[in-house]
Design a protein around this motif. Sequence first.
Motif, PDB file in Angstrom:
ATOM      1  N   ARG A 114     -70.528  37.664 -42.220  1.00 21.70           N
ATOM      2  CA  ARG A 114     -69.849  38.945 -42.028  1.00 21.70           C
ATOM      3  C   ARG A 114     -70.386  40.023 -42.966  1.00 21.70           C
ATOM      4  NH1 ARG A 114     -65.010  35.642 -41.601  1.00 21.70           N
ATOM      5  NH2 ARG A 114     -64.537  35.413 -39.394  1.00 21.70           N
TER       6      ARG A 114
ATOM      7  N   SER B 293     -70.830  42.614 -35.297  1.00 23.57           N
ATOM      8  CA  SER B 293     -70.908  41.246 -35.788  1.00 23.57           C
ATOM      9  C   SER B 293     -70.632  40.250 -34.667  1.00 23.57           C
ATOM     10  CB  SER B 293     -69.900  41.045 -36.924  1.00 23.57           C
ATOM     11  OG  SER B 293     -69.867  39.706 -37.339  1.00 23.57           O
TER      12      SER B 293
ATOM     13  N   SER C  64     -62.434  41.270 -44.503  1.00 17.31           N
ATOM     14  CA  SER C  64     -63.240  41.433 -43.293  1.00 17.31           C
ATOM     15  C   SER C  64     -62.812  42.648 -42.484  1.00 17.31           C
ATOM     16  CB  SER C  64     -63.149  40.168 -42.426  1.00 17.31           C
ATOM     17  OG  SER C  64     -63.593  39.029 -43.129  1.00 17.31           O
TER      18      SER C  64
END
Length: 816
Positions: free
Chosen positions: A555, A590, A481
């Motif tokens: 994500r 995000s 991520s």
Amino acid sequence: MHPDTNSPTPIDPRLTGDTSRLTAQPLTVLPTRTQHDDGEADDDDETEQRNLGSEKRQKLNLWKCKQCREARKKCFPADRVWPQKCDRCLAHRPEPLDCSEPELNTRKRGPNLKDKARDKQKEKPKDKSPAPKLPKRIPTASTSEPRSRDSTDEEEGGASTDDATTYERPQRTEVVSKGVKREYPGDPAPELPKVVNNDENYRPISVYPPLAEGEFRILKLAPGKKDDRIISCSFVTASVDRPMKYEAISYLWGAAGQRSMEIHLADPQGKSYPIFIRSHLYEALKFLRHPSKFRYFWVDALCINHGSSDKVEKNKQIAMKRFVFRNAENLCFWLGEDESSKTALKFIPRILDLTGIDSLVRDESTVDDWIAFVALLKNPVFGRLWLVQEVAVAQNVTLHCGQAAIHYGDLVDAVAMFRSFRNQISLMFRSTGRNAKELSARKVIMAERFIEVSANSLRITTNPDKEQKTHRLFSLEALVSHLSSLDSTNPLDRIYSVLAIAKDGPKLDEKTLMPISQQDDNALQIDYEADFVDVYQNFVIRAIKSSQSLDIMCRYWVGAVENLPSWVRPIQLLQPALDGNVSERTEADSLVGLPDHNDYHASRGTKAKFEVKDQASVANDKSKVLCVRGIPVDTIAKLGPRASEGIILYEWLALAGCVGQGLQFNVPEEFWRTLVADRGPNGTMAPSWYARAFRYCLQNLTPTGDINTNRLISLQENESSLGVSFLNRVQGVIWNRKFLVSKKHGWFGLGPMATMETDIICVLYGCSVPVILRPMRREDGEEYFLLVGECYVHGIMDGEIIEAADKYGEEVFDLR
């Protein structure tokens, strides 16, 4: 040749303190022809004495390199193909000569001056015969034939012009398409040599013999000056049980636009082969080699046989990379030869001066140095995934840009200080008319993530018995991520490149850092024969099981690959990267954020309820079905257009009821809070003055009734830092998203650009934000859902739906 007294040593700072040993050794001057030289020189003398006098001699059609031609020596092997060096140049000591491409000399030469004087004395007056007619001269560079780039003035019969010689940066050597023919009296013509293979994946079999268990190759780099075009090297074999001293090189490998450059790689028998590598690695080897000593490096593109069909060896070698980089004496991190990067490396020591940093960020005379520092952070080498692991596990790292070099730790500290003083530097940029947005450009943020993860992913502790233990601090989900914006050539490397430094990665032996034989059956293992769809699905499922959260589904971490289920990559990511030529930003920030850093709690901390099924009804479909449990809360009734370039469109204002008379507007609170997702910078609660800032924006509408956030930012840069802060937050939330109004409750919200009317708003157990699902139906009537993506819906972001779950009811959604 003369020794290069300007060769810089040592190459790596802080790796060794004894620089006296690195002094370049003088080279032996090339031998000159003497009266008693053997070989062709004797043959020429005998021929000349037979010719007697001024009749020009015909020189044999011999192919020679420049060094052999000047020394009047034979040049063997006769059938060699350039760039293979001749035996004489390779055998020269104390170091090989700089051999050149062989040339055929068909000129006719006259007698030596001493011989000419002797011939005049021998001439008899009674000899009335005319002088023999000179043969016709073959055209030279001064007439009609083009001169080769390796030609010398010796061939022209004139003085040397070395002073006018210029050395250009090496270009790619062209593929030899025709053999070099050598002629010898009475001997048959040799066969044409084979064509050189310029495929970057081509590796001669004899150079890459099989490796035993625990073995790896080390590149033995021959010495050379920085201006030498030829790079010669070979391999030595090392192993976990037989350690040796070596260094490693990290560099930009898979970027587009690099040229293929040729080097010479010798096999264990000493036979040299021309192979091709990328220009970035070529430059690194050229600058990092020592002028008089061999250096030993581990280089990914060469030490691993990537062109081999043996995937088993490749998998094992890649799994050993953590050991290889950890045990290297130093890691040379190659930046290239960019001048701005060199300026930045010289500027970094000034940034690190704690007593002068406050004045440095206000000194307008340093603005060009700060621009160079920002350009350094934009270097594409900080955008490569594999390099994160290489830097993270290395004991010592040095940055190199041409001959300039600093320690990597200095860059880490400089970037941390740059982030702390970003606002002050931004003010200085604006006062000097520079673009302050460059300080927070996408590539700069990407480099900051690279440096932060590489410097903090591992911790090494030492117990009282002086035994070291390595602690891995980030989970695989967190690493993927954090580094989602970095690039990798192979889709599998999105996972494999950080697997070894993840705390939930393969179990490692503390001494060798190699994966132990006994592993968890569900553990991810490096396997380049695996299908990336299976690898990605297994990663997501493993992340959900480990974190008990569904946030990984929302994500941005997957690259541009196809055939993935929507729960691995939501269909919002299938949209094209719009407005890429206008702005660096292509999507909004995000909403789920990074692991363990949630700004919202729509599911109120509940754990994910899920099940994984195979699509047995679909032939040859490797994608799985993820069955998740959640609460459907509403459907989408109205949508505004996509917020291209972060512009608040007139249609959005109309849907929200922002109508005004003159300069007075009715602004619903839920609307301006939706525009900032009800949060301020770094996840704080939205400041109340945001409402005042939004009213100011409404007083500066465009002629079409829109709020152009970019224009307002440029107008307020020198007037209101708070106004700019508000507009930056708005852009980060609405960019390329659509404004939505729900059907049943009339909620305001923001959805992905792929959102459509009649899509369903759901709160899934274990997901920190609401999601948008699209109901679909197969031809056989079976119903399933596609995950469109995450969304913001004002009023349900902090667990309100979980409290009223009985009112809505639960459902199971089959995501495909």
